[in-house]
Design a protein around this motif. Structure first.
Motif, short mmCIF file in Angstrom:
data_model
loop_
_atom_site.label_atom_id
_atom_site.label_comp_id
_atom_site.label_asym_id
_atom_site.label_seq_id
_atom_site.Cartn_x
_atom_site.Cartn_y
_atom_site.Cartn_z
N ASP A 81 4.80 1.30 5.33
CA ASP A 81 5.63 1.15 6.53
C ASP A 81 6.35 2.46 6.89
N LEU A 82 6.84 3.18 5.89
CA LEU A 82 7.49 4.46 6.15
C LEU A 82 6.48 5.50 6.62
N ALA A 83 5.32 5.56 5.98
CA ALA A 83 4.27 6.50 6.39
C ALA A 83 3.86 6.22 7.84
N GLN A 84 3.71 4.95 8.18
CA GLN A 84 3.30 4.60 9.53
C GLN A 84 4.35 5.00 10.55
N GLU A 85 5.62 4.84 10.20
CA GLU A 85 6.69 5.24 11.12
C GLU A 85 6.66 6.76 11.35
N MET A 86 6.39 7.53 10.30
CA MET A 86 6.29 8.98 10.47
C MET A 86 5.10 9.35 11.36
N VAL A 87 3.98 8.68 11.16
CA VAL A 87 2.80 8.92 11.99
C VAL A 87 3.08 8.53 13.43
N ASN A 88 3.68 7.36 13.64
CA ASN A 88 3.99 6.90 15.00
C ASN A 88 4.99 7.81 15.71
N SER A 89 5.83 8.49 14.93
CA SER A 89 6.82 9.41 15.51
C SER A 89 6.26 10.82 15.69
N ASN A 90 4.95 10.97 15.43
CA ASN A 90 4.26 12.26 15.58
C ASN A 90 4.88 13.37 14.74
N CYS A 91 5.31 13.04 13.53
CA CYS A 91 5.85 14.05 12.62
C CYS A 91 4.72 14.99 12.20
N LEU B 53 9.77 1.03 -3.83
CA LEU B 53 10.65 1.90 -3.05
C LEU B 53 9.89 2.51 -1.88
N PRO B 54 10.60 2.91 -0.82
CA PRO B 54 9.92 3.49 0.34
C PRO B 54 9.35 4.89 0.08
N ILE B 55 10.00 5.68 -0.80
CA ILE B 55 9.53 7.02 -1.09
C ILE B 55 10.03 7.39 -2.49
N PHE B 56 9.13 8.00 -3.27
CA PHE B 56 9.51 8.37 -4.63
C PHE B 56 8.53 9.40 -5.19
N ARG B 57 8.95 10.02 -6.28
CA ARG B 57 8.06 10.90 -7.05
C ARG B 57 7.42 10.05 -8.14
N LYS C 65 0.84 -1.19 0.00
CA LYS C 65 0.00 0.00 0.00
C LYS C 65 0.88 1.25 0.00
N TYR C 66 0.44 2.26 -0.77
CA TYR C 66 1.15 3.53 -0.84
C TYR C 66 0.22 4.68 -0.50
#
Length: 179
Positions: free
Chosen positions: A156-166, A139-143, A2-3
């Motif tokens: 997984d990267l989006a969830q880590e940013m959310v969990n880190s309260n970014c 890829l984890p992040i791309f244009r 999922k992206y």
């Protein structure tokens, strides 16, 4: 896999001014092209509390150290450039180290047969319903090739940013996204 589309969270509309030098007009941070250098850019903020991503009308990615540390855990091709974050009195703010992000991965992930796109002369002008291919380079992040101002982030990267309260960013599911 999922992206999500990474966008500015405009509740953090903190900029008084985006001082983009004239020399920048010839440079695009949305093409996935490595740059040797970048003219100095000033972001003048009206609030003391600055989010982890500074929303701006130039569609530039401006990330704090916290977001960069999270992204750097993943295999990515990114360049970072110094910027100046100033207060209304044009004094440097050093509470967080911000950098301008040049995201070098451009991925052909659009399923053109299933997506609803407004295309003129080969360029996508709007997206009524984005559908991603079933198989592409995960890829984890791309244009997004075809609409390079859109940044896609793996779940997984989006969830880590959310969990880190970014702060300063929002995520929208890529499939079905419209702009």
């Amino acid at each position: 896999m999922k992206y999500y589309i990474l966008t500015n969270d405009w509740q953090y509309d903190i900029l008084l001014d985006e001082k983009i030098p004239d020399a920048y007009d010839e440079i695009s941070m949305n093409l996935g092209t490595p740059l040797e250098s970048l003219p100095s850019i000033d972001f003048i903020v009206k609030k003391r509390e600055i989010p982890d991503s500074i929303p701006n009308h130039q569609l530039l990615l401006v990330f704090s150290e916290r977001i960069r540390e999270i992204i750097n855990k993943y295999e990515t091709r990114i360049q970072y450039f110094e910027i100046n974050v100033l207060n209304e009195k044009k004094e440097f703010i050093t509470s967080k180290q911000f950098k301008l992000v040049n995201l070098l991965h451009i991925v052909d992930a659009i399923d053109y047969d299933k997506s609803e796109l407004d295309i003129e002369d080969g360029d996508i002008f709007s997206i009524d319903c984005l559908i991603l291919k079933d198989n592409f380079n995960f890829l984890p992040i791309f244009r997004l090739n075809g609409f390079k101002t859109l940044v896609l982030v793996r779940e997984d990267l989006a969830q880590e940013m959310v969990n880190s309260n970014c702060t300063g960013i929002e995520f929208y599911e890529a499939n079905g996204f419209r702009i």
